[in-house]
Design an enzyme around this catalytic site. Structure first.
Site: not given
Ligand code: CTP
Length: 419
Positions: A223-225
Site C-alpha cells: 500500500t502507500n501512505h
C-alpha cells in the site's frame, strides 16, 4: 474617495462574532459598530468570562441582537439547538479577541459554551484573532493549538507587536478593529467571486480517495501512505456546491462527508470496477493513490519465512484514470493528481496529455507541509490549455475549494472540450 465602511461592503452578510475573556474584549464594541455600519447582520457570542471585560448589554445594544453565552440558556424556551442554526446561518465566524483558553478549546473540540459549540457546528470559514500576553502566545502549547486550528482550515490573524496590558512589550496585541474589518471584507469578497462561478448544482461528481491495498497473503499487503484527506475534502466541497457526489474510497479512517454517497473498496481492481460503473459523471476528481502493481498471486495461507531471500512478482494494475480518458465523453471534465518527486512540471504535463485530462494537480510529497498525512498541501494546477497556476500552501479543505473554483469556472466557460 470610497469609504470602506459607508459603502456597505458587508451588505446582506451574516457574521458571528465570538468575544472571549481578555482585555482586548473592549475593542469588540468598535468591531461590532464597524460590521454593522458595513451592512452586516451581526450575532455576538461571548464566553462567560468575556462579561468581566465588556457587558453583554453593550454588545447586544450595538448589534441589535441578544448576546448568547451559555449553551443551555436559563430561560428554557426550547432553543438549545441554536448553535446548530447559527452554525448554518453565518457566512463567517470571527473570534476576536481569542484567548489562549478559547484557542485550546476550539483546537480540541470542546463545546461547553455557545461560542465553542457553534464553532463546532459551523460550516462557514473561521477567522481567529489571538490576543494575550507575549509568553502565553509564544508558548509551544498555544502555538500547537494554532497549528491545529490552521490544519482545520481556520485562518489565524497574527497578533501585533507592542505594549501589552501586562506591562510587557511583545507579540500578543489583537489587530485593530479596522484591520479585522478589512480582512473580513476581503474574505467575504473572495467568497462571492467563488460562489458566482462555482455552483455544481445538478452535476454528477465522482471522487476517488485514499490508498489501495494489494494482498500478498491473508495478513500482508502492499500500500502507500495516503489517508484520503484530499479526496474527502474534495467530495465534501463538491457536495456543498450542490453536486450529487459519489466517493469511491480505498481504506480510510475518515468519516463520510455530509451528503456524499460512499463506496468502500480495497484493491485497485475493485476501485477500477466501481469507477467504471460511474464513468458518466460530469466531473471526475481522481485523488486516490492507486497502487500501480499488485502481486501476481495472493497466497491463500500466510507466507512462511525460509531463511532465504524472497522474490515478489508483481503485475500492473489497470490505470483507472487513463481508461476514463480513453472514453471521455464531450462535456466531461477529468481531473487527475500527480505525485512527483523529480521534474514535476514536465512529468505532470506528460501525464495530463497521456491520460487525456482537463486538469492535473501536481504535488511533491517531499515538500514540507505537502503530501500524505498532513492537513495542508501545496499544489500546482495545470490545465490542458497550457495554463499553469502555483497555489500557495494551504489547508486541504481550502485547497479543495480553490481547485473546485477553477475547475467549475472552466466547466461553465465550456473550456474543456470532449475529445
Ligand atoms: N491513477 C489511476 N490508476 C492507476 C494509477 C494512477 O487512476 N493505476 C491516477 C491517480 O489517481 C492520479 C493519476 O492517475 O490521479 C496519476 O497518478 P500517479 O501515481 O502520479 O501517476 P502514474 O500514472 O501512476 O505514473 P507514475 O507511477 O509513472 O508516476
Amino acid at each position: 474617495m470610497p469609504d470602506p465602511v459607508e459603502d456597505q461592503p458587508l451588505k446582506g452578510r451574516k457574521l458571528l462574532l465570538g468575544v472571549t475573556g481578555g482585555i482586548a474584549a473592549y475593542k469588540a464594541a468598535t468591531l461590532v459598530r464597524l460590521f454593522k455600519k458595513g451592512g452586516a447582520d451581526v450575532q455576538v457570542l461571548m464566553t462567560p468570562d468575556a462579561g468581566r471585560f465588556i457587558t453583554p448589554l453593550t454588545l447586544g445594544t450595538l448589534s441589535g441582537r441578544e448576546v448568547l453565552i451559555e449553551i443551555f440558556p436559563e430561560n428554557e424556551d426550547g432553543t438549545w439547538t441554536k448553535h446548530v442554526e447559527l452554525g448554518l446561518w453565518a457566512d463567517l465566524f470571527v473570534v476576536a479577541p481569542a484567548t489562549a483558553q478559547t484557542l485550546a478549546r476550539l483546537a480540541h473540540g470542546f463545546s461547553d459554551s455557545m461560542l465553542t459549540a457553534t464553532a463546532l457546528a459551523a460550516r462557514c470559514p473561521m477567522l481567529v484573532c489571538p490576543a494575550m500576553d507575549h509568553d502565553m502566545y509564544l508558548h509551544p502549547a498555544t502555538q500547537a493549538n494554532l497549528e491545529r486550528l490552521r490544519s482545520y482550515g481556520y485562518e489565524v490573524m497574527p497578533p501585533g507587536f507592542g505594549a501589552l496590558a501586562s506591562g510587557l512589550v511583545g507579540h500578543g496585541r489583537m489587530p485593530e478593529p479596522e484591520e479585522i474589518f478589512a480582512r473580513v471584507v476581503e474574505k467575504l469578497g473572495a467568497g462571492d467571486e467563488a460562489a458566482r462561478g462555482a455552483s455544481l448544482e445538478g452535476k454528477e461528481v465522482l471522487v476517488t480517495a485514499g490508498p489501495t491495498r494489494e494482498a500478498l497473503d491473508p495478513v500482508r499487503f502492499l500500500t502507500n501512505h495516503s489517508t484520503g484527506s484530499m479526496g474527502f475534502a474534495l467530495a465534501e466541497a463538491a457536495a456543498r456546491r450542490g453536486a450529487r457526489v459519489s466517493l469511491v474510497s480505498g481504506p480510510s479512517a475518515l468519516p463520510t462527508p455530509p451528503g456524499v454517497t460512499r463506496v468502500d473498496v480495497v484493491t485497485a481492481e475493485e476501485m477500477h470496477a466501481e469507477v467504471q460503473a460511474r464513468k458518466d459523471a460530469d466531473l471526475v476528481l481522481m485523488a486516490a493513490a492507486v497502487a500501480d502493481f499488485t502481486p501476481e498471486t495472493t497466497a491463500a495461507s500466510k507466507l512462511k519465512k525460509t531463511g532465504d531471500a524472497m522474490t515478489l512478482r508483481l503485475r500492473p494494475t489497470p490505470d483507472i484514470l487513463a481508461a476514463l480518458g480513453r472514453e471521455k465523453r464531450p462535456g466531461q471534465t477529468l481531473v487527475g493528481f500527480a505525485l512527483e518527486t523529480d521534474d514535476g512540471l514536465a512529468n505532470a504535463r506528460r501525464k495530463l496529455e497521456r491520460k487525456n485530462l482537463d486538469w492535473i494537480a501536481l504535488n511533491n510529497p517531499n515538500e514540507e507541509g505537502a503530501g500524505f498525512g498532513v492537513g495542508t498541501n501545496r499544489v500546482t494546477l495545470l490545465h490542458r490549455s497550457g495554463r499553469t497556476e502555483a497555489l500557495p500552501l494551504m489547508p486541504k479543505r481550502a485547497l479543495a475549494e480553490a481547485i473546485l473554483d477553477r475547475v467549475t469556472a472552466s466547466m461553465r466557460a465550456g473550456v474543456p472540450e470532449g475529445t
